[in-house]
Design a protein around this motif. Structure first.
Motif, mmCIF file in Angstrom:
data_model
loop_
_atom_site.group_PDB
_atom_site.id
_atom_site.type_symbol
_atom_site.label_atom_id
_atom_site.label_comp_id
_atom_site.label_asym_id
_atom_site.label_seq_id
_atom_site.Cartn_x
_atom_site.Cartn_y
_atom_site.Cartn_z
ATOM 1 N N PRO A 1 53.656 -34.680 60.986
ATOM 2 C CA PRO A 1 52.265 -34.563 61.422
ATOM 3 C C PRO A 1 51.287 -35.541 60.767
ATOM 4 O O PRO A 1 50.103 -35.505 61.072
ATOM 5 C CB PRO A 1 51.911 -33.114 61.080
ATOM 6 C CG PRO A 1 52.846 -32.722 60.012
ATOM 7 C CD PRO A 1 54.083 -33.538 60.194
ATOM 8 N N ALA A 2 51.771 -36.408 59.890
ATOM 9 C CA ALA A 2 50.943 -37.477 59.305
ATOM 10 C C ALA A 2 51.848 -38.694 59.178
ATOM 11 O O ALA A 2 52.142 -39.161 58.090
ATOM 12 C CB ALA A 2 50.371 -37.049 57.960
ATOM 13 N N GLY B 1 55.420 -44.497 60.851
ATOM 14 C CA GLY B 1 56.674 -43.926 61.340
ATOM 15 C C GLY B 1 57.865 -44.141 60.432
ATOM 16 O O GLY B 1 59.007 -43.942 60.845
ATOM 17 N N ASN B 2 57.625 -44.518 59.158
ATOM 18 C CA ASN B 2 58.734 -44.800 58.240
ATOM 19 C C ASN B 2 59.664 -43.610 58.057
ATOM 20 O O ASN B 2 60.894 -43.759 58.097
ATOM 21 C CB ASN B 2 58.208 -45.245 56.874
ATOM 22 C CG ASN B 2 57.444 -46.540 56.933
ATOM 23 O OD1 ASN B 2 57.605 -47.318 57.858
ATOM 24 N ND2 ASN B 2 56.595 -46.775 55.956
ATOM 25 N N VAL B 3 59.108 -42.440 57.820
ATOM 26 C CA VAL B 3 59.937 -41.256 57.567
ATOM 27 C C VAL B 3 60.700 -40.873 58.835
ATOM 28 O O VAL B 3 61.884 -40.535 58.775
ATOM 29 C CB VAL B 3 59.075 -40.087 57.040
ATOM 30 C CG1 VAL B 3 59.900 -38.834 56.881
ATOM 31 C CG2 VAL B 3 58.431 -40.466 55.700
ATOM 32 N N ASP C 1 62.320 -27.362 64.670
ATOM 33 C CA ASP C 1 63.332 -26.920 63.712
ATOM 34 C C ASP C 1 63.140 -27.593 62.362
ATOM 35 O O ASP C 1 63.597 -27.089 61.343
ATOM 36 C CB ASP C 1 64.734 -27.254 64.234
ATOM 37 C CG ASP C 1 65.074 -26.480 65.493
ATOM 38 O OD1 ASP C 1 64.630 -25.325 65.622
ATOM 39 O OD2 ASP C 1 65.769 -27.046 66.357
ATOM 40 N N GLY C 2 62.480 -28.735 62.363
ATOM 41 C CA GLY C 2 62.261 -29.459 61.118
ATOM 42 C C GLY C 2 60.933 -30.176 61.103
ATOM 43 O O GLY C 2 60.411 -30.589 62.141
ATOM 44 N N ALA C 3 60.387 -30.308 59.918
ATOM 45 C CA ALA C 3 59.173 -31.098 59.710
ATOM 46 C C ALA C 3 59.403 -31.929 58.460
ATOM 47 O O ALA C 3 59.994 -31.454 57.487
ATOM 48 C CB ALA C 3 57.949 -30.199 59.542
ATOM 49 N N VAL C 4 58.978 -33.165 58.516
ATOM 50 C CA VAL C 4 59.031 -34.054 57.357
ATOM 51 C C VAL C 4 57.624 -34.587 57.161
ATOM 52 O O VAL C 4 56.912 -34.834 58.128
ATOM 53 C CB VAL C 4 60.040 -35.202 57.549
ATOM 54 C CG1 VAL C 4 61.463 -34.677 57.560
ATOM 55 C CG2 VAL C 4 59.759 -35.984 58.822
ATOM 56 N N LEU C 5 57.244 -34.727 55.920
ATOM 57 C CA LEU C 5 55.848 -35.079 55.691
ATOM 58 C C LEU C 5 55.678 -35.745 54.339
ATOM 59 O O LEU C 5 56.058 -35.191 53.316
ATOM 60 C CB LEU C 5 55.015 -33.797 55.764
ATOM 61 C CG LEU C 5 53.512 -33.859 55.678
ATOM 62 C CD1 LEU C 5 52.912 -34.772 56.723
ATOM 63 C CD2 LEU C 5 52.931 -32.468 55.835
ATOM 64 N N GLN C 6 55.173 -36.965 54.367
ATOM 65 C CA GLN C 6 54.684 -37.628 53.162
ATOM 66 C C GLN C 6 53.214 -37.894 53.440
ATOM 67 O O GLN C 6 52.832 -38.969 53.875
ATOM 68 C CB GLN C 6 55.431 -38.916 52.853
ATOM 69 C CG GLN C 6 54.945 -39.542 51.564
ATOM 70 C CD GLN C 6 55.708 -40.804 51.202
ATOM 71 O OE1 GLN C 6 56.695 -41.166 51.838
ATOM 72 N NE2 GLN C 6 55.244 -41.478 50.182
ATOM 73 N N PRO C 7 52.392 -36.877 53.208
ATOM 74 C CA PRO C 7 50.999 -36.947 53.636
ATOM 75 C C PRO C 7 50.167 -37.893 52.783
ATOM 76 O O PRO C 7 50.581 -38.303 51.702
ATOM 77 C CB PRO C 7 50.520 -35.510 53.449
ATOM 78 C CG PRO C 7 51.346 -35.004 52.316
ATOM 79 C CD PRO C 7 52.689 -35.649 52.483
ATOM 80 N N PRO C 8 48.984 -38.223 53.286
ATOM 81 C CA PRO C 8 48.058 -39.022 52.471
ATOM 82 C C PRO C 8 47.515 -38.174 51.324
ATOM 83 O O PRO C 8 46.665 -37.313 51.528
ATOM 84 C CB PRO C 8 46.962 -39.422 53.468
ATOM 85 C CG PRO C 8 47.046 -38.411 54.563
ATOM 86 C CD PRO C 8 48.461 -37.933 54.606
ATOM 87 N N TRP C 9 48.073 -38.373 50.146
ATOM 88 C CA TRP C 9 47.714 -37.569 48.986
ATOM 89 C C TRP C 9 46.228 -37.653 48.697
ATOM 90 O O TRP C 9 45.623 -38.712 48.759
ATOM 91 C CB TRP C 9 48.509 -38.011 47.771
ATOM 92 C CG TRP C 9 49.986 -37.843 47.944
ATOM 93 C CD1 TRP C 9 50.627 -37.032 48.859
ATOM 94 C CD2 TRP C 9 51.016 -38.491 47.216
ATOM 95 N NE1 TRP C 9 51.979 -37.147 48.728
ATOM 96 C CE2 TRP C 9 52.254 -38.031 47.725
ATOM 97 C CE3 TRP C 9 51.020 -39.409 46.188
ATOM 98 C CZ2 TRP C 9 53.478 -38.453 47.242
ATOM 99 C CZ3 TRP C 9 52.238 -39.827 45.701
ATOM 100 C CH2 TRP C 9 53.447 -39.355 46.213
ATOM 101 N N GLY C 10 45.645 -36.528 48.388
ATOM 102 C CA GLY C 10 44.237 -36.468 48.035
ATOM 103 C C GLY C 10 43.314 -36.258 49.217
ATOM 104 O O GLY C 10 42.144 -35.959 49.034
#
Length: 195
Positions: free
Chosen positions: A4-5, A9-11, A69-78
């Motif tokens: 969702p962030a 599209g790297n992840v 079934d799955g979510a992956v997320l490296q969100p914009p920290w902060g």
């Protein structure tokens, strides 16, 4: 699988090589990021196609709740702590007034975001900065532990995760159908491993 962030599209590109049969969806508030991610997949950087959606996840996300079934997320920290950020948590089915004070203003709020997209038997992996103990973080963690939704926390030292030089935690959370407050939680320190 949804990110969702998704940024560029790297992840999702990594997911496309690991999970060959997965339907991939990326979402990002920045239209330029979505265009870049779309073009990257068109050029073959991802092994599969992906659907990308541009818009604020608090607006466009409501059409994607409880579907994955799955979510992956490296969100914009902060981002959740940013002064003046107005976030419509109710659009994701969360009543922010019922959460511990300030828990939507900590990066741990991303765990709730990821969980909203999960089907009852789904799992999400969320990469977050190492957070100090106490205060808002402690209250948010206590709430998630009481719900039984944290399955694992893997701690990475500095300079190990490719896209950041700071220490980070990969937190695995589950959907409501798998939640079990009595289940053991895996805690692993990747810095202690010898490679």
């Amino acid at each position: 699988v949804i990110d969702p962030a998704c940024g560029f599209g790297n992840v999702l590109a990594m997911c496309s090589t690991l999970f060959s049969g997965a339907r991939l969806t990326g979402m990002d508030i920045d239209e330029a990021n979505v265009e870049i991610a779309t073009h990257r997949f068109e050029m073959g950087h991802g092994r599969r196609t992906a659907q990308f959606v541009s818009g604020d996840l608090f607006e466009v996300g409501c059409g994607h709740l409880h579907r994955y079934d799955g979510a992956v997320l490296q969100p914009p920290w902060g981002l959740l702590r940013r002064q003046g950020a107005v976030l419509n948590w109710s659009s994701l089915g969360l009543d922010a007034s019922r959460l511990p004070k300030g828990s939507t203003r900590t990066d741990l709020g991303w765990l709730d975001v990821a969980r909203r997209f999960l089907a009852p038997e789904g799992r999400a992996a969320v990469l977050l900065p190492r957070l100090p103990g106490g205060g808002l973080h402690e209250q948010a963690i206590d709430r998630l532990l009481s719900l039984g939704v944290i399955e694992a926390v893997i701690a990475f030292p500095q300079n190990v995760v490719g896209s950041t030089s700071i220490a980070a935690n990969l937190v695995v959370v589950c959907g409501d159908g798998l939640a079990d407050a009595a289940a053991p939680i895996l805690f692993a320190d990747a810095g202690a491993l010898e490679l």
